[in-house]
Design a protein around this motif. Structure first.
Motif, PDB file in Angstrom:
ATOM      1  N   ALA A 212       0.700  -1.180   0.036  1.00 18.25           N
ATOM      2  CA  ALA A 212      -0.111   0.111  -0.074  1.00 18.25           C
ATOM      3  C   ALA A 212       0.723   1.418  -0.129  1.00 18.25           C
ATOM      4  N   ARG A 213       1.763   1.242   0.753  1.00 19.81           N
ATOM      5  CA  ARG A 213       2.898   2.519   0.874  1.00 19.81           C
ATOM      6  C   ARG A 213       3.419   2.623  -0.667  1.00 19.81           C
ATOM      7  N   GLU A 214       3.675   1.384  -1.434  1.00 24.79           N
ATOM      8  CA  GLU A 214       4.324   1.746  -2.671  1.00 24.79           C
ATOM      9  C   GLU A 214       3.463   2.240  -3.615  1.00 24.79           C
ATOM     10  N   ARG A 215       1.996   1.878  -3.473  1.00 23.31           N
ATOM     11  CA  ARG A 215       1.097   2.227  -4.458  1.00 23.31           C
ATOM     12  C   ARG A 215       0.892   3.714  -4.288  1.00 23.31           C
ATOM     13  N   GLN A 216       0.912   4.371  -2.912  1.00 21.77           N
ATOM     14  CA  GLN A 216       0.757   5.706  -2.507  1.00 21.77           C
ATOM     15  C   GLN A 216       1.706   6.655  -2.806  1.00 21.77           C
ATOM     16  N   ARG A 217       3.035   6.104  -2.975  1.00 28.52           N
ATOM     17  CA  ARG A 217       4.253   6.812  -3.394  1.00 28.52           C
ATOM     18  C   ARG A 217       4.082   6.973  -4.772  1.00 28.52           C
ATOM     19  N   THR A 218       3.736   5.946  -5.344  1.00 26.45           N
ATOM     20  CA  THR A 218       3.793   6.122  -6.952  1.00 26.45           C
ATOM     21  C   THR A 218       2.494   7.163  -7.404  1.00 26.45           C
ATOM     22  N   ARG A 219       1.551   7.013  -6.521  1.00 23.11           N
ATOM     23  CA  ARG A 219       0.451   8.143  -6.999  1.00 23.11           C
ATOM     24  C   ARG A 219       0.969   9.392  -6.559  1.00 23.11           C
ATOM     25  N   VAL A 220       1.583   9.755  -5.486  1.00 22.38           N
ATOM     26  CA  VAL A 220       2.121  10.944  -5.139  1.00 22.38           C
ATOM     27  C   VAL A 220       2.929  11.592  -6.198  1.00 22.38           C
ATOM     28  N   GLU A 221       4.188  10.557  -6.862  1.00 23.08           N
ATOM     29  CA  GLU A 221       4.897  11.134  -7.782  1.00 23.08           C
ATOM     30  C   GLU A 221       4.022  11.309  -9.073  1.00 23.08           C
ATOM     31  N   GLN A 222       3.213  10.739  -9.160  1.00 19.96           N
ATOM     32  CA  GLN A 222       2.279  11.099 -10.624  1.00 19.96           C
ATOM     33  C   GLN A 222       1.529  12.658 -10.324  1.00 19.96           C
ATOM     34  N   LEU A 223       1.081  12.720  -8.977  1.00 22.89           N
ATOM     35  CA  LEU A 223       0.218  13.973  -8.940  1.00 22.89           C
ATOM     36  C   LEU A 223       1.430  15.170  -8.848  1.00 22.89           C
ATOM     37  N   GLN A 224       2.690  14.951  -8.448  1.00 22.17           N
ATOM     38  CA  GLN A 224       3.702  15.803  -8.305  1.00 22.17           C
ATOM     39  C   GLN A 224       3.939  16.251 -10.010  1.00 22.17           C
ATOM     40  N   ALA A 225       4.002  15.367 -10.698  1.00 19.13           N
ATOM     41  CA  ALA A 225       4.284  15.460 -12.116  1.00 19.13           C
ATOM     42  C   ALA A 225       3.338  16.281 -12.917  1.00 19.13           C
ATOM     43  N   GLU A 226       1.987  16.036 -12.714  1.00 17.99           N
ATOM     44  CA  GLU A 226       1.108  16.579 -13.155  1.00 17.99           C
ATOM     45  C   GLU A 226       0.848  18.066 -12.634  1.00 17.99           C
ATOM     46  N   LEU A 227       1.155  18.143 -11.372  1.00 17.19           N
ATOM     47  CA  LEU A 227       1.281  19.684 -10.711  1.00 17.19           C
ATOM     48  C   LEU A 227       2.179  20.617 -11.254  1.00 17.19           C
ATOM     49  N   GLU A 228       3.513  20.145 -11.502  1.00 20.17           N
ATOM     50  CA  GLU A 228       4.475  20.784 -12.278  1.00 20.17           C
ATOM     51  C   GLU A 228       3.987  21.133 -13.757  1.00 20.17           C
ATOM     52  N   ALA A 229       3.191  20.201 -14.403  1.00 19.36           N
ATOM     53  CA  ALA A 229       3.147  20.443 -15.913  1.00 19.36           C
ATOM     54  C   ALA A 229       1.841  21.573 -15.775  1.00 19.36           C
ATOM     55  N   ALA A 230       1.009  21.374 -14.868  1.00 26.61           N
ATOM     56  CA  ALA A 230       0.081  22.465 -14.636  1.00 26.61           C
ATOM     57  C   ALA A 230       0.609  23.967 -14.340  1.00 26.61           C
ATOM     58  N   ARG A 231       1.768  23.770 -13.638  1.00 27.53           N
ATOM     59  CA  ARG A 231       2.355  25.247 -13.067  1.00 27.53           C
ATOM     60  C   ARG A 231       3.097  26.024 -14.571  1.00 27.53           C
ATOM     61  N   ARG A 232       3.607  24.911 -15.353  1.00 27.16           N
ATOM     62  CA  ARG A 232       4.367  25.498 -16.307  1.00 27.16           C
ATOM     63  C   ARG A 232       3.401  25.961 -17.370  1.00 27.16           C
ATOM     64  N   MET A 233       2.270  25.266 -17.520  1.00 24.58           N
ATOM     65  CA  MET A 233       1.140  25.674 -18.517  1.00 24.58           C
ATOM     66  C   MET A 233       0.608  27.044 -18.040  1.00 24.58           C
ATOM     67  N   LEU A 234       0.423  27.191 -16.777  1.00 25.07           N
ATOM     68  CA  LEU A 234      -0.128  28.553 -16.077  1.00 25.07           C
ATOM     69  C   LEU A 234       0.858  29.455 -16.242  1.00 25.07           C
ATOM     70  N   SER A 235       2.257  29.378 -16.085  1.00 26.50           N
ATOM     71  CA  SER A 235       3.011  30.409 -16.335  1.00 26.50           C
ATOM     72  C   SER A 235       3.341  30.824 -17.844  1.00 26.50           C
ATOM     73  N   GLU A 236       2.947  30.024 -18.707  1.00 28.43           N
ATOM     74  CA  GLU A 236       2.917  30.394 -20.212  1.00 28.43           C
ATOM     75  C   GLU A 236       1.789  31.094 -20.522  1.00 28.43           C
TER      76      GLU A 236
END
Length: 239
Positions: A212-236
């Motif tokens: 369960a920890r590994e699944r949650q860790r993978t989910r956190v990494e995916q959400l962080q990547a999506e958050l970074e992409a959303a920030r770049r899009m907002l900046s542009e």
């Protein structure tokens, strides 16, 4: 003698309501009760499944045993007190009339001078009859105990289950009744309880927790990547 009326649904609901508040309601045994004197009181400690027949668990007054009875063997109506039977009046013994002893007339005779003195014979004592011995009092007979055996407490089964998202649920079954259903428990509490039980139990649960920890860790990494992409899009878009 008419057969006692079984407890109604309203009376059973009243008993369940009092048990849910922690109280032990009072009942009285009917003439249909086996092994217990009719009119004796008791306390209801639990209600089981009516399909079992004897599902009302009662502790008779003055006893530590818990016995099981059916709905016709107990009642919520207190029986009236038994009236004491009037004692028959005692007859007074009539005293026998005492007959007056008639004293015979004494005849007057000329005094005669005795030529010798007669010796008085000693009075003979009559034997006194010994009082009849009373038989020793018999000890009171001990009351026979009823043939019912004490009711064993119902078995309790606790089940822990995990979901794919890492959540834990607990269920509790008491006897034939499910008392707790789908209660959510934190993974930390589950891990702590497993370590306190047995090393094999702890090892099995730790395996599930690691996954369960590994699944949650993978989910956190995916959400962080999506958050970074959303920030770049907002900046542009802001330029």
């Amino acid at each position: 003698m008419p057969r006692p009326r079984p407890l109604s649904e309203e009376e059973l609901e009243q008993l369940r309501a009092e048990l849910s508040t922690g109280r032990e309601p009072s009942v009285w045994f009917t003439s249909a009760a086996v092994g217990v004197e009719a009119g004796r009181s008791g306390r209801v400690v639990a209600l089981g499944d009516p399909a079992d027949g004897d599902y009302i668990q009662v502790r008779p007054t003055g006893s530590k045993d818990v016995l099981a009875f059916s709905a016709t063997e107990v009642t919520t109506v207190k029986p009236p007190r038994k009236k004491k039977a009037a004692e028959p009046p005692t007859r007074k013994r009539a005293s026998a009339p005492v007959a007056a002893a008639s004293t015979p007339a004494a005849s007057v005779a000329a005094p005669v001078r005795p030529t010798h003195t007669a010796k008085a014979e000693p009075a003979t004592e009559r034997p006194v009859a010994a009082p009849a011995s009373t038989p020793p009092a018999q000890p009171p007979a001990k009351p026979k105990r009823g043939g019912r055996k004490p009711v064993d407490p119902p078995a309790v089964v606790v089940t822990l289950s995990s979901t794919a998202e890492g959540e834990w649920l607990v269920e509790v079954v008491t006897g034939k009744k499910r008392t707790v259903r789908g209660l959510s428990v934190s993974p930390g509490a589950v891990a702590q309880a497993a370590r306190a039980l047995h090393p094999d139990v702890s090892a099995a649960i730790e395996t599930v927790l690691d996954a369960a920890r590994e699944r949650q860790r993978t989910r956190v990494e995916q959400l962080q990547a999506e958050l970074e992409a959303a920030r770049r899009m907002l900046s542009e878009l802001s330029e």
